[in-house]
Scaffold this motif. Sequence first.
Motif, PDB file in Angstrom:
ATOM      1  N   LEU A   1      -8.025  -5.381   4.499  1.00 46.98           N
ATOM      2  CA  LEU A   1      -7.096  -4.380   5.037  1.00 46.98           C
ATOM      3  C   LEU A   1      -7.554  -2.957   4.756  1.00 46.98           C
ATOM      4  O   LEU A   1      -7.351  -2.069   5.566  1.00 46.98           O
ATOM      5  N   ASP A   2      -8.145  -2.745   3.570  1.00 43.87           N
ATOM      6  CA  ASP A   2      -8.591  -1.407   3.179  1.00 43.87           C
ATOM      7  C   ASP A   2      -7.478  -0.369   3.345  1.00 43.87           C
ATOM      8  O   ASP A   2      -7.628   0.621   4.046  1.00 43.87           O
TER       9      ASP A   2
ATOM     10  N   ASN B   1       0.462   4.467  11.176  1.00 41.94           N
ATOM     11  CA  ASN B   1      -0.187   3.401  10.415  1.00 41.94           C
ATOM     12  C   ASN B   1       0.224   3.432   8.944  1.00 41.94           C
ATOM     13  O   ASN B   1      -0.501   2.948   8.092  1.00 41.94           O
ATOM     14  N   THR B   2       1.406   3.966   8.671  1.00 44.48           N
ATOM     15  CA  THR B   2       1.900   4.097   7.306  1.00 44.48           C
ATOM     16  C   THR B   2       3.310   3.533   7.205  1.00 44.48           C
ATOM     17  O   THR B   2       4.156   3.803   8.056  1.00 44.48           O
TER      18      THR B   2
ATOM     19  N   ALA C   1      -0.511  -7.348   9.385  1.00 44.94           N
ATOM     20  CA  ALA C   1      -0.185  -6.937   8.020  1.00 44.94           C
ATOM     21  C   ALA C   1       0.838  -5.803   8.028  1.00 44.94           C
ATOM     22  O   ALA C   1       1.791  -5.806   7.237  1.00 44.94           O
ATOM     23  N   TYR C   2       0.653  -4.845   8.920  1.00 43.91           N
ATOM     24  CA  TYR C   2       1.577  -3.713   9.023  1.00 43.91           C
ATOM     25  C   TYR C   2       2.995  -4.197   9.334  1.00 43.91           C
ATOM     26  O   TYR C   2       3.964  -3.791   8.686  1.00 43.91           O
TER      27      TYR C   2
ATOM     28  N   ASP D   1      -5.208  -0.504  10.041  1.00 42.88           N
ATOM     29  CA  ASP D   1      -5.942  -0.404  11.303  1.00 42.88           C
ATOM     30  C   ASP D   1      -5.126  -1.136  12.365  1.00 42.88           C
ATOM     31  O   ASP D   1      -5.212  -2.356  12.494  1.00 42.88           O
ATOM     32  N   LEU D   2      -4.324  -0.382  13.095  1.00 39.95           N
ATOM     33  CA  LEU D   2      -3.421  -0.987  14.076  1.00 39.95           C
ATOM     34  C   LEU D   2      -4.141  -1.480  15.319  1.00 39.95           C
ATOM     35  O   LEU D   2      -3.541  -2.148  16.158  1.00 39.95           O
ATOM     36  N   ASP D   3      -5.440  -1.192  15.427  1.00 41.92           N
ATOM     37  CA  ASP D   3      -6.228  -1.700  16.548  1.00 41.92           C
ATOM     38  C   ASP D   3      -6.798  -3.091  16.276  1.00 41.92           C
ATOM     39  O   ASP D   3      -7.329  -3.727  17.177  1.00 41.92           O
ATOM     40  N   SER D   4      -6.692  -3.553  15.037  1.00 40.61           N
ATOM     41  CA  SER D   4      -7.180  -4.898  14.713  1.00 40.61           C
ATOM     42  C   SER D   4      -5.981  -5.837  14.586  1.00 40.61           C
ATOM     43  O   SER D   4      -4.919  -5.436  14.104  1.00 40.61           O
TER      44      SER D   4
END
Length: 136
Positions: free
Chosen positions: A79-80, A5-6, A113-114, A104-107
């Motif tokens: 996004l936080d 997630n980075t 966004a990622y 948050d890759l689950d959303s």
Amino acid sequence: MSENNTITCEKFLPHPPAAVWQALTDPGLHARWWAAGDVKPVVGHRFTLDMGNFGHQPCEVTEVEAERLLAYRFAEGTLDTTITWTLHPEGTGTRLVLTHAGFDLDSPLGRQAYEGMGRGWPHVLDNLAATLAGSA
């Protein structure tokens, strides 16, 4: 781009850390290469980045080491995530490492966004390089 997630990107800039730092922390320069906003290298400083079609994103500076590190929360409330800029002197230039973490890759929003920012950050770093070249 990483598979977690980075997002991590790096770019060598043929400019000293002081010049790169100024581009990261001077609102006028910052607006030229990425987004308008009252960014300041002061822990606890809150500012908003005008991301155009992506709206105004609230941010808060969390870490500062002059000419070495600037970190801030990005898009608080949506996004936080956290953006960290790390400057490494290299010869007469600077290796700039960008780490954008906490997606948050689950959303659906986090995943979108990622993926979008993973494609976009290299272009933003190219814009930074062009801005520095034009102001040198």
